[in-house]
Design a protein around this motif. Structure first.
Motif, short mmCIF file in Angstrom:
data_model
loop_
_atom_site.label_atom_id
_atom_site.label_comp_id
_atom_site.label_asym_id
_atom_site.label_seq_id
_atom_site.Cartn_x
_atom_site.Cartn_y
_atom_site.Cartn_z
N UNK A 137 0.82 -1.23 0.00
CA UNK A 137 0.00 0.00 0.00
C UNK A 137 0.85 1.28 0.00
N UNK A 138 2.17 1.14 -0.02
CA UNK A 138 3.05 2.31 0.09
C UNK A 138 3.57 2.76 -1.27
N UNK A 139 3.87 4.06 -1.39
CA UNK A 139 4.54 4.53 -2.60
C UNK A 139 5.90 3.84 -2.76
N UNK A 140 6.39 3.83 -3.99
CA UNK A 140 7.69 3.19 -4.25
C UNK A 140 8.80 3.88 -3.45
N UNK A 141 9.75 3.08 -2.98
CA UNK A 141 10.97 3.55 -2.30
C UNK A 141 10.68 4.51 -1.14
N UNK A 142 9.61 4.21 -0.41
CA UNK A 142 9.20 5.15 0.65
C UNK A 142 9.30 4.59 2.06
N UNK A 175 12.37 -4.47 -2.79
CA UNK A 175 13.15 -3.73 -3.79
C UNK A 175 12.34 -2.54 -4.33
N UNK A 176 11.04 -2.74 -4.47
CA UNK A 176 10.21 -1.68 -5.06
C UNK A 176 9.76 -0.63 -4.04
N UNK A 177 9.51 -1.06 -2.81
CA UNK A 177 8.87 -0.16 -1.85
C UNK A 177 9.81 0.41 -0.78
N UNK A 178 10.90 -0.30 -0.50
CA UNK A 178 11.74 0.13 0.62
C UNK A 178 12.70 1.23 0.20
N UNK A 212 22.72 -11.77 2.94
CA UNK A 212 23.00 -12.32 1.61
C UNK A 212 22.09 -11.73 0.53
N UNK A 213 20.87 -11.35 0.90
CA UNK A 213 19.89 -11.12 -0.18
C UNK A 213 19.06 -9.86 -0.09
N UNK A 214 19.19 -9.08 0.98
CA UNK A 214 18.35 -7.87 1.11
C UNK A 214 18.66 -6.92 -0.04
N UNK A 215 17.62 -6.45 -0.76
CA UNK A 215 17.90 -5.76 -2.02
C UNK A 215 18.11 -4.26 -1.95
N UNK A 216 18.03 -3.63 -0.78
CA UNK A 216 18.18 -2.16 -0.73
C UNK A 216 19.26 -1.78 0.28
N UNK A 217 19.74 -0.52 0.23
CA UNK A 217 20.87 -0.12 1.09
C UNK A 217 20.61 -0.33 2.58
N UNK A 218 21.65 -0.74 3.31
CA UNK A 218 21.54 -0.99 4.75
C UNK A 218 22.63 -0.22 5.49
N UNK A 219 22.22 0.44 6.58
CA UNK A 219 23.19 0.98 7.55
C UNK A 219 23.15 0.06 8.77
#
Ligand code: CA
Length: 333
Positions: A137-142, A175-178, A212-219
């Motif tokens: 339900x969220x906008x992309x990359x939000x 990948x699409x929403x985070x 191993x597999x998380x698709x978006x940047x991590x701190x």
């Protein structure tokens, strides 16, 4: 006149829109193992202060501790801040379970004071479907994930298949929403290579799936960062002298001061104030089979970890945490 209005409209489009466009509030999911340590509750209190300040929007709290007290405790804390209906995600079994030494006691003392009807059904459901729905339900990359416990829920989300909630797999949804993800896990600077950090130790497989597999940047907040930050005990008592029945403070007293390290507060605080901490070069985090972690520098790598704060930086962080966790609930309009 019409020309002037048109000119004003153009200027507004150029500058006004930029002024009103904002990254805030940040849309967050708070994933916690609340129950063992009490800093998870303080971090949730800090998040509520951020909500009151218009800095974040808390979409859901998801839990990786199967203790039956945790969802009730989270509801009580949310209710104390006037937000009793924030969705709560509970874990599927198998999952770590610990009652700890403060949740039941604080619930016994304060639940009826803050929760309008403690016997009412909790706003709780299974964590993974809740996470999938919030993402869908969220906008992309939000959406920013804040994880301050075991990696169980996020790994299960990552591996979730397409379903009636979304035609995307968990990995595709993330990948699409985070947006970015901020995790408290591992140790990168001050322990021997074989050290296994607490959050990782409870679900090593899940931590490895994320790494191993998380698709978006991590701190990554290593254990070594939060371990250096704590409230001086006398200061904490003074801060809360006017609000002794704040649930998280009540729990701190039952949990046992002093020297309560403030690991989990670093994660939501960093999201809004990254200028307080410095990050490593980019690279890649991985976990060995025994749970010990490795950071491999890599140009354009997905991961960065927080650099050990200096004494001056620690003082600034502790001060900011104290202000935020003692911020009273926002008065109702
Ligand atoms: Ca925690």
């Amino acid at each position: 006149m019409a020309r002037r209005i048109f000119a004003f409209f153009c200027v507004f489009l150029l500058f006004g829109a930029a002024l009103f466009a904002s990254d805030y509030p940040k849309r967050i999911i708070y994933d916690t193992d609340l129950g063992g340590d009490v800093d998870d509750g303080l971090a949730l209190s800090l998040i509520h202060a951020q909500i009151s300040r218009g800095e974040v929007d808390l979409l859901a709290v998801t839990i990786t501790n199967a203790s039956r007290f945790v969802p009730r405790y989270v509801r009580m804390l949310n209710a104390y801040f006037g937000r009793p209906d924030i969705p709560i995600g509970v874990p599927e079994q198998p999952c770590a379970g610990m009652d700890g030494k403060f949740m039941q006691q604080t619930l016994d003392a304060l639940e009826t004071k803050y929760v309008a009807d403690p016997s009412a059904p909790l706003p709780a459901e299974s964590a993974v479907p809740l996470l999938r729905r919030v993402l869908a339900e969220s906008p992309d990359h939000s959406v920013t994930f804040l994880m301050v416990g075991f990696a169980t829920n996020l790994a299960r989300l990552l591996d979730s298949p397409a379903d009636e909630i979304s035609p995307l797999t968990g990995k595709e949804l993330i990948a699409q929403k985070a947006d970015q993800t901020i995790l408290m896990a591992g140790n990168y600077q001050d322990r021997p290579a074989e050290f296994v950090e607490y959050n990782v130790s409870y679900d090593i497989e899940a931590a490895r799936r994320i790494a191993d597999d998380w698709p978006t940047p991590i701190v990554w907040e290593g254990q070594e960062t939060g371990a250096r930050i704590y409230f001086p005990v006398e200061r904490l008592h003074k801060i809360f002298a006017s609000a002794p029945e704040m649930p998280a403070y009540d729990s701190c007293c039952r949990y046992g001061l002093p020297n309560m390290a403030l690991w989990d507060l670093v994660v939501p605080f960093y999201l809004v104030h990254p200028e307080y901490l410095r990050l490593s070069e980019p690279g890649r985090v991985s976990f060995r089979e025994d749970g010990s972690c490795v950071f491999t520098p890599e140009a354009n790598g997905r991961d960065r970890y927080m650099i050990l704060p200096t004494e001056e930086e620690i003082a600034r962080l502790a001060e900011a945490f104290a202000w935020l966790v003692s911020q009273p609930p926002k008065p109702k309009n």
